[in-house]
Design an enzyme around this catalytic site. Structure first.
Site: not given
Ligand code: NAD
Ligand code: UGA
Length: 458
Positions: A12-15, A89, A225, A275
């Site tokens: 239940a995280g950011y994603v 997760v 990229f 990430c």
């Molecule tokens: P997060 O740390 O915010 O959330 C992950 C959650 O999973 C945590 O709350 C944790 O307690 C839970 N967890 C871990 N192990 C578990 C288990 N065995 N059972 C139940 N819950 C469990 O992470 P996030 O930022 O949501 O990222 C999750 C994935 O999505 C990562 O692989 C990340 O690379 C990817 N992702 C993140 C973003 C972003 O913007 N944060 C964007 C795209 C993809």
């Molecule tokens: C990034 C990607 O944009 C998402 O598509 C992806 O899903 C996500 O990572 C992920 O896999 O976690 P995010 O990290 O939330 O998203 O934010 P971005 O908007 O990509 O910014 C990343 C960093 O780059 C920030 O620190 C931002 O300030 C910086 N940035 C971005 C720059 O310095 N210049 C730019 O032109 C754009």
């Protein structure tokens, strides 16, 4: 009410949180349950104060929660009842053993796979939502198919492309949704079921289908990229500072070429976020494992330039302020890794703050949403750091301001008032190039920006 299908999301995280909230809001016919091992997080999702800040998220959660969106601690029950399980997760960089500092730490991932296996009486579609190394689905399939009862599991890759700060908008109107599966009859059937979920609100032409390995690798590649564009423009920003070229003008001129495009060309103190670095290092590790050393080096340089850019920012501050900041008060405007989020993971502000503290500056940190996270991150710092939400109070008596997050509020401050409260000569180091530098110079500031000639009164 009888639901068409039960969707479970583990993590239940950011994603997991925002993605499931949007699926539930758009698809009332599905029951969506989100579980997590972190019980506090679940309680927060059930409360008025959600565990993460995202514009628009509160409204969506309020609308669907209790109707077809549920948050729960009961992971095993959730698994048993689910038809489709999204696994979201965390997959952080490994900090130990082989691949430490580069490979993805898949322990949470594998634990989840085993837990699914142990608690399933019927076949399910398992959706990889986390960002994973290419060919992870193969390992997942191997674990899931260890079952004696021959329950059928299909592993589908559906990577998430949302950005923090715009998560709800990105989920409601995605550029594309990518769904990859095995190209067997069962694999394609599972893929179509996930397509059907998204087709409730995403135009069909924006839903891309592929084989499972392409989907896994596309996610790592997309992040690589995006980060590469930032490192490219940041590398040129250093050259601008030597040659009187202006990085914003260069970025504009380059970005108007439709083949290049104008997005992600904003020079900065560096990219942060949970990430980019982790995913590129993971890509580097995978390439090394396949013996593709030149490819690995190419992508690793994106991370190296970023680290160099962060270091360069601190060095420029030091050089600009007569080679010493010891005992000087420096105000940091913005600690979040980007605007509109409270997330500070890998924020350049962490690096810059610690660099200034090493030089014995007195750092005051201001941020509208990230102060609590900043405090936690700097818990180990014994002296030299303080926190103040109000930017005017934070700047009082300081020698310099460093803009490290592009929050709108920093554009609109009364800088004449701020200047009057500061020590002289007063400096602004704009790590995001968001301010009107000429105006600031005119009122008396010494202004240093990324990829621009400094504007100095001495
Ligand atoms: P997060 O740390 O915010 O959330 C992950 C959650 O999973 C945590 O709350 C944790 O307690 C839970 N967890 C871990 N192990 C578990 C288990 N065995 N059972 C139940 N819950 C469990 O992470 P996030 O930022 O949501 O990222 C999750 C994935 O999505 C990562 O692989 C990340 O690379 C990817 N992702 C993140 C973003 C972003 O913007 N944060 C964007 C795209 C993809
Ligand atoms: C990034 C990607 O944009 C998402 O598509 C992806 O899903 C996500 O990572 C992920 O896999 O976690 P995010 O990290 O939330 O998203 O934010 P971005 O908007 O990509 O910014 C990343 C960093 O780059 C920030 O620190 C931002 O300030 C910086 N940035 C971005 C720059 O310095 N210049 C730019 O032109 C754009």
């Amino acid at each position: 009410m009888k639901f068409k299908k039960n969707i479970l999301c583990i993590g239940a995280g950011y994603v997991g949180g925002p993605t499931m909230a949007v699926i539930a809001a758009k698809c009332p016919q599905y029951k969506v349950t989100v579980v997590d091992i972190n019980e506090k997080r679940i309680r927060e999702w059930e409360s008025e104060n959600l565990p993460i800040y995202e514009p628009g998220l509160d409204d969506i959660v309020k609308m669907a929660r209790g109707r077809n969106l549920f948050f729960s601690k009961e992971i095993e029950k959730g698994i048993n009842e689910a038809d489709i399980i999204f696994v979201s997760v965390n997959t952080p960089t490994k900090t130990f053993g082989q691949g430490a500092g580069r490979a993805a730490d898949l322990q949470y991932w594998e634990r989840t796979a085993r837990q699914i296996l142990a608690n399933s009486d019927s076949g399910k579609i398992i959706v990889e939502k986390s960002t994973l190394p290419v060919r992870t689905a193969e390992a997942m399939e191997k674990i899931l198919n260890l079952n004696q009862e021959k329950i059928g599991f299909e592993v589908v890759s559906n990577p998430e492309f949302l950005s923090e700060g715009t998560a709800v908008k990105d989920l409601e109107k995605p550029d594309r949704v990518l769904i990859g599966s095995r190209e067997t009859e069962a694999g394609i059937k599972a893929r179509k079921e996930i397509v059907e979920v998204y087709a409730n609100w995403v135009p069909r032409e924006r839903i891309i289908e592929s084989n499972v390995w392409s989907a896994e690798l596309s996610k790592l590649t997309a992040n690589a990229f995006l980060a590469q564009r930032i490192s490219s423009i940041n590398s040129i920003s250093a050259l601008c500072e030597k040659t009187e070229a202006d990085i914003d003008e260069v970025a504009y001129a380059v970005g108007t070429d439709s083949r290049i495009g104008n997005k992600f060309l904003k020079a900065s103190v560096g990219f942060g976020g949970s990430c980019f670095k982790k995913d590129i290092l993971n890509l580097v590790y995978i390439c090394q494992n396949y013996g593709l050393y030149e490819v690995a080096d190419y992508w690793e340089s994106v991370v190296k330039i970023n680290e160099w850019q962060e270091g360069r920012f601190v060095r420029n501050m030091l050089a600009g302020m007569f080679n010493t900041v010891a005992g000087k008060k420096i105000t940091v405007f913005g600690f979040a890794f980007k605007a509109n989020t409270g997330d500070i993971r890998e924020s350049p502000a962490i690096y810059v703050t610690r660099g200034l503290l090493e030089e014995r500056a007195m750092v005051v940190i201001s941020d509208p949403k990230a102060l609590e996270n900043a405090k936690k991150d700097l818990e180990d710092v014994k002296e030299g750091v303080s926190f103040e939400k109000d930017p005017y109070r934070a700047a009082e008596g300081s020698h310099a301001i460093a803009i490290l997050t592009e929050w709108d509020i920093y554009r609109d401050l009364d800088y004449e008032r701020i200047l009057q409260s500061m020590a002289t000569p007063a400096f602004i180091f704009d790590g995001r190039n968001i301010l009107d530098h000429k105006k600031l110079f005119k009122i008396g500031f010494n202004v240093f920006a990324i990829g621009k000639s400094p504007l100095k009164h001495f």
